[in-house]
Design a protein around this motif. Sequence first.
Motif, PDB file in Angstrom:
ATOM      1  N   PHE A   1      -4.329   6.695   3.995  1.00 35.04           N
ATOM      2  CA  PHE A   1      -5.440   6.875   4.927  1.00 35.04           C
ATOM      3  C   PHE A   1      -6.764   7.055   4.188  1.00 35.04           C
ATOM      4  O   PHE A   1      -7.810   6.606   4.650  1.00 35.04           O
ATOM      5  CB  PHE A   1      -5.146   8.066   5.842  1.00 35.04           C
ATOM      6  N   LYS A   2      -6.684   7.683   3.025  1.00 36.18           N
ATOM      7  CA  LYS A   2      -7.873   7.812   2.176  1.00 36.18           C
ATOM      8  C   LYS A   2      -8.347   6.437   1.737  1.00 36.18           C
ATOM      9  O   LYS A   2      -9.551   6.128   1.769  1.00 36.18           O
ATOM     10  CB  LYS A   2      -7.528   8.672   0.960  1.00 36.18           C
ATOM     11  N   LEU A   3      -7.411   5.597   1.341  1.00 31.01           N
ATOM     12  CA  LEU A   3      -7.774   4.253   0.891  1.00 31.01           C
ATOM     13  C   LEU A   3      -8.305   3.400   2.036  1.00 31.01           C
ATOM     14  O   LEU A   3      -9.238   2.603   1.840  1.00 31.01           O
ATOM     15  CB  LEU A   3      -6.552   3.577   0.258  1.00 31.01           C
ATOM     16  N   MET A   4      -7.743   3.576   3.229  1.00 30.45           N
ATOM     17  CA  MET A   4      -8.189   2.805   4.389  1.00 30.45           C
ATOM     18  C   MET A   4      -9.646   3.080   4.721  1.00 30.45           C
ATOM     19  O   MET A   4     -10.362   2.213   5.230  1.00 30.45           O
ATOM     20  CB  MET A   4      -7.339   3.162   5.618  1.00 30.45           C
ATOM     21  N   ARG A   5     -10.096   4.307   4.448  1.00 30.03           N
ATOM     22  CA  ARG A   5     -11.437   4.701   4.876  1.00 30.03           C
ATOM     23  C   ARG A   5     -12.490   4.458   3.794  1.00 30.03           C
ATOM     24  O   ARG A   5     -13.647   4.795   3.985  1.00 30.03           O
ATOM     25  CB  ARG A   5     -11.421   6.179   5.277  1.00 30.03           C
ATOM     26  N   ARG A   6     -12.072   3.906   2.668  1.00 27.17           N
ATOM     27  CA  ARG A   6     -13.047   3.625   1.593  1.00 27.17           C
ATOM     28  C   ARG A   6     -13.816   2.350   1.901  1.00 27.17           C
ATOM     29  O   ARG A   6     -13.320   1.449   2.525  1.00 27.17           O
ATOM     30  CB  ARG A   6     -12.315   3.490   0.251  1.00 27.17           C
TER      31      ARG A   6
ATOM     32  N   HIS B   1       3.096   5.911  -2.789  1.00 25.49           N
ATOM     33  CA  HIS B   1       4.256   6.679  -3.252  1.00 25.49           C
ATOM     34  C   HIS B   1       4.156   6.947  -4.745  1.00 25.49           C
ATOM     35  O   HIS B   1       4.333   8.094  -5.204  1.00 25.49           O
ATOM     36  CB  HIS B   1       5.532   5.919  -2.934  1.00 25.49           C
ATOM     37  N   LEU B   2       3.844   5.909  -5.516  1.00 26.42           N
ATOM     38  CA  LEU B   2       3.734   6.072  -6.967  1.00 26.42           C
ATOM     39  C   LEU B   2       2.550   6.969  -7.335  1.00 26.42           C
ATOM     40  O   LEU B   2       2.652   7.808  -8.234  1.00 26.42           O
ATOM     41  CB  LEU B   2       3.586   4.701  -7.629  1.00 26.42           C
ATOM     42  N   ALA B   3       1.429   6.788  -6.617  1.00 26.95           N
ATOM     43  CA  ALA B   3       0.248   7.609  -6.903  1.00 26.95           C
ATOM     44  C   ALA B   3       0.521   9.078  -6.593  1.00 26.95           C
ATOM     45  O   ALA B   3       0.095   9.973  -7.335  1.00 26.95           O
ATOM     46  CB  ALA B   3      -0.938   7.109  -6.078  1.00 26.95           C
TER      47      ALA B   3
ATOM     48  N   ALA C   1      -5.998  14.377  -0.740  1.00 24.35           N
ATOM     49  CA  ALA C   1      -5.763  13.580   0.474  1.00 24.35           C
ATOM     50  C   ALA C   1      -4.651  14.160   1.332  1.00 24.35           C
ATOM     51  O   ALA C   1      -4.592  13.907   2.530  1.00 24.35           O
ATOM     52  CB  ALA C   1      -5.413  12.142   0.087  1.00 24.35           C
ATOM     53  N   ARG C   2      -3.762  14.953   0.715  1.00 25.89           N
ATOM     54  CA  ARG C   2      -2.584  15.420   1.430  1.00 25.89           C
ATOM     55  C   ARG C   2      -2.926  16.368   2.572  1.00 25.89           C
ATOM     56  O   ARG C   2      -2.306  16.329   3.634  1.00 25.89           O
ATOM     57  CB  ARG C   2      -1.608  16.105   0.465  1.00 25.89           C
TER      58      ARG C   2
ATOM     59  N   GLY D   1       0.819  -1.214   0.000  1.00 23.38           N
ATOM     60  CA  GLY D   1       0.000   0.000   0.000  1.00 23.38           C
ATOM     61  C   GLY D   1       0.848   1.255   0.000  1.00 23.38           C
ATOM     62  O   GLY D   1       0.515   2.245  -0.681  1.00 23.38           O
ATOM     63  N   LEU D   2       1.951   1.236   0.736  1.00 25.31           N
ATOM     64  CA  LEU D   2       2.845   2.392   0.772  1.00 25.31           C
ATOM     65  C   LEU D   2       3.544   2.586  -0.576  1.00 25.31           C
ATOM     66  O   LEU D   2       3.742   3.723  -1.022  1.00 25.31           O
ATOM     67  CB  LEU D   2       3.873   2.225   1.898  1.00 25.31           C
ATOM     68  N   GLU D   3       3.917   1.478  -1.206  1.00 26.15           N
ATOM     69  CA  GLU D   3       4.530   1.571  -2.532  1.00 26.15           C
ATOM     70  C   GLU D   3       3.534   2.205  -3.518  1.00 26.15           C
ATOM     71  O   GLU D   3       3.895   3.100  -4.303  1.00 26.15           O
ATOM     72  CB  GLU D   3       4.935   0.178  -3.032  1.00 26.15           C
TER      73      GLU D   3
END
Length: 349
Positions: free
Chosen positions: A344-349, A22-24, A33-34, A17-19
């Motif tokens: 964190f955005k992805l976690m909350r989807r 980073h790419l996104a 999201a930042r 997820g971190l990789e």
Amino acid sequence: MKTVLRQFARQAAIAGGLEFAHLAGRAGWMTSARGRGAIFTLHHVRPKTAHAFDPNAHLEITPEFLEEAIGNLAAEGYTFVPLEDLLDRLAGAGETERFAAFTLDDGYRNNAVHAQPVFTRHKVPFTVFVTGGFAARTHSIWWETLAELLRGVPSIEYELGTGPVTLPLATPHQKNAAFRRIAAAIHANPDEAAAVTVLDRVARSYGIDPLMITERLVLREPELKSLTMNPLVTLGAHTMSHRALARLTEEGARGEMNLSADRVQEISGKRPMTFAYPYGFPSAVSGREHRFAHELGFKLAVTTEPGTLDRRSLENPFALSRISLNGLYQKSKYVSALASGIPFKLMRR
């Protein structure tokens, strides 16, 4: 074996997820999201000592990684500010301004020895959250006690609420399983202090002095006072005993928060404006504690719920998110990934 595989799978999923984040982020995706700010959480900062059994490895990073993290954030345009100033800066921030604050929980000695030189070299302010009972040597650090206990014995008999249980500790896998089981029992016990007392008693029966572990790891009050001579340093409050406040009575929780602020004021000569809830996850802190933080005169309070900050964070300054710099994921690009807010955005989807 299934537990080990699950653990490996979880770490691999987080790293993946971190990789992706980073790419996104580099591709310019999900820029909303930042946010405008980030509060980073650290505990230990010290050179790495390898252990086959290291259940608290997520709580430590190396000084070199801290240096990389600061350099990475600076390159991305972040301005480093004292935590107590962060919300004021967010309130008046322009669309392209970003702010970061660094916090270190519990007051470990390595914060002064290893973290302070890095922060000072880069002129980065930082807040150390003081647990009064650790600094005064009246309370043990149960997760450190438990790690040391399990590291040194081949098996252990432990009361887990349904009678004594013999836990085998011949392998790192067995030690990790025992650590998770005992830690879960401590977290689940409505009387956390009693559960920690049991652990300390067992540790002493094996020749381990829990308060000597605190002595070895944590800054004493005079050392904290000396640390505040650095103008980059601010002390915040972190309770007296490091108990989950939501499980205490109203009087107990409020008292823990107020007494810890009193203790920090005695050490530094300044009433702390910031507070960190012990553990910081939802079962350990509730809206009641947010209200206490406000009533006791704190300017803001931080949780360990992950996330970035924006102007909406001003709506409840007593439940601010923080981003953990986790010792299991010490890559510079992961700092960028976390600061992007995308995980964190992805976690909350």
